[in-house]
Motif scaffolding. Structure first.
Motif, PDB file in Angstrom:
ATOM      1  N   UNK A 248      -2.904   7.061   3.413  1.00 47.58           N
ATOM      2  CA  UNK A 248      -3.933   7.993   3.876  1.00 47.58           C
ATOM      3  C   UNK A 248      -5.239   7.715   3.148  1.00 47.58           C
ATOM      4  N   UNK A 249      -6.309   7.527   3.897  1.00 43.87           N
ATOM      5  CA  UNK A 249      -7.604   7.244   3.297  1.00 43.87           C
ATOM      6  C   UNK A 249      -7.850   5.783   3.023  1.00 43.87           C
ATOM      7  N   UNK A 250      -6.887   4.912   3.341  1.00 45.97           N
ATOM      8  CA  UNK A 250      -7.008   3.479   3.045  1.00 45.97           C
ATOM      9  C   UNK A 250      -7.429   2.655   4.249  1.00 45.97           C
ATOM     10  N   UNK A 251      -7.718   3.298   5.378  1.00 44.29           N
ATOM     11  CA  UNK A 251      -8.037   2.561   6.590  1.00 44.29           C
ATOM     12  C   UNK A 251      -9.280   1.682   6.425  1.00 44.29           C
ATOM     13  N   UNK A 252     -10.213   2.127   5.602  1.00 40.58           N
ATOM     14  CA  UNK A 252     -11.449   1.349   5.420  1.00 40.58           C
ATOM     15  C   UNK A 252     -11.167  -0.031   4.814  1.00 40.58           C
ATOM     16  N   UNK A 253     -10.074  -0.146   4.053  1.00 45.31           N
ATOM     17  CA  UNK A 253      -9.728  -1.451   3.482  1.00 45.31           C
ATOM     18  C   UNK A 253      -9.357  -2.444   4.576  1.00 45.31           C
TER      19      UNK A 253
END
Length: 259
Positions: A248-253
């Motif tokens: 969760x919250x790592x999609x930008x990577x």
């Protein structure tokens, strides 16, 4: 705040048990993601209000409750660092929100790029993060020293046992301790924010300690496996998730090509 009860939620043990595959040391210079691409991003890519993590690591008041700043926390003695449980999420933020401290800063795309920027600001942020890392190393009983290298790409530093390591190890070298969860957070945060060598150096020191004659078997294989995952997995795949699951919250990577 009782972190001994709630901190475990930040790194929920996975299916591993104490007989799981042993962790192995990782090269401190191992970069399993394309750090070079993000290391040259201009800091002007961030717009609008400064992210909370950037404010904190600029050592500006207001990012942390009770008037705490980075300098304030780094000046604490070891007893303060052990007994307080709501600062570690400020020193070492992650993309995932902490259930223990939900108001703590997160690593967002803007934070990731700001820390990795090839600019005076990015260098200053990483320098302050390195100060936090070295303070926690001392808390755990290690010194961070510069070492001579033989080949390009060899580690430039090592974490060695400090003079007071026996006293400091009593605080966390055991089968399980809430500090094991902090260590997982520290390793992963360092990698995310551009201090890959420091993360690898710390994990290597932990692995060597766990295999040393005086301490073999003192730290559970479960904790060692979590540290290995923090040190070696793709950054979008947190240690507490199954292999290949985006956190969760790592999609930008993934958007930045960290696949």
């Amino acid at each position: 705040m009782n972190e001994n009860k709630t901190e475990a939620k930040e790194a929920v043990p996975g299916p591993e048990n104490d007989q799981a595959t042993p962790a192995s040391p990782v090269s401190p210079t191992k970069k399993p993601f394309s750090a070079k691409k993000t290391a040259t991003v201009n800091s002007s890519t961030t717009s609008g209000p400064l992210p909370q993590a950037v404010i904190f690591y600029r050592d500006i008041p207001g990012a942390c409750p009770y008037g705490r700043t980075l300098s304030h926390i780094l000046a604490w003695d070891d007893n303060d660092l052990e007994s307080s449980h709501d600062y570690i999420q400020y020193l070492f933020p992650l993309p995932e929100r902490s259930p223990v401290n939900p108001s703590a800063p997160l690593i967002t795309k803007d934070v990731f790029l700001a820390f990795r920027a090839d600019s005076p600001e990015g260098q200053a942020l990483r320098k302050n993060l390195r100060k936090a890392f070295k303070r926690m190393l001392a808390f755990y009983g290690f010194d961070y020293i510069k070492v001579s290298t033989m080949l390009p790409g060899d580690p430039q530093h090592a974490a060695i046992k400090s003079n007071n390591h026996q006293m400091r190890f009593q605080n966390w070298v055991r089968r399980f301790d809430h500090n094991h969860l902090r260590i997982t957070r520290i390793i992963r945060c360092l990698r995310l924010l551009g201090l890959e060598e420091e993360a690898g150096t710390f994990f290597s020191a932990l692995y060597q300690l766990s295999r040393s004659q005086d301490y073999v078997g003192k730290i559970s294989q479960k904790s060692l496996n979590f540290w290995q995952k923090a040190a070696m997995r793709k950054l979008w795949n947190p240690p507490e998730k199954d292999e290949g699951v985006v956190g969760t919250g790592c999609e930008f990577l993934l958007e930045l090509g960290e696949a």
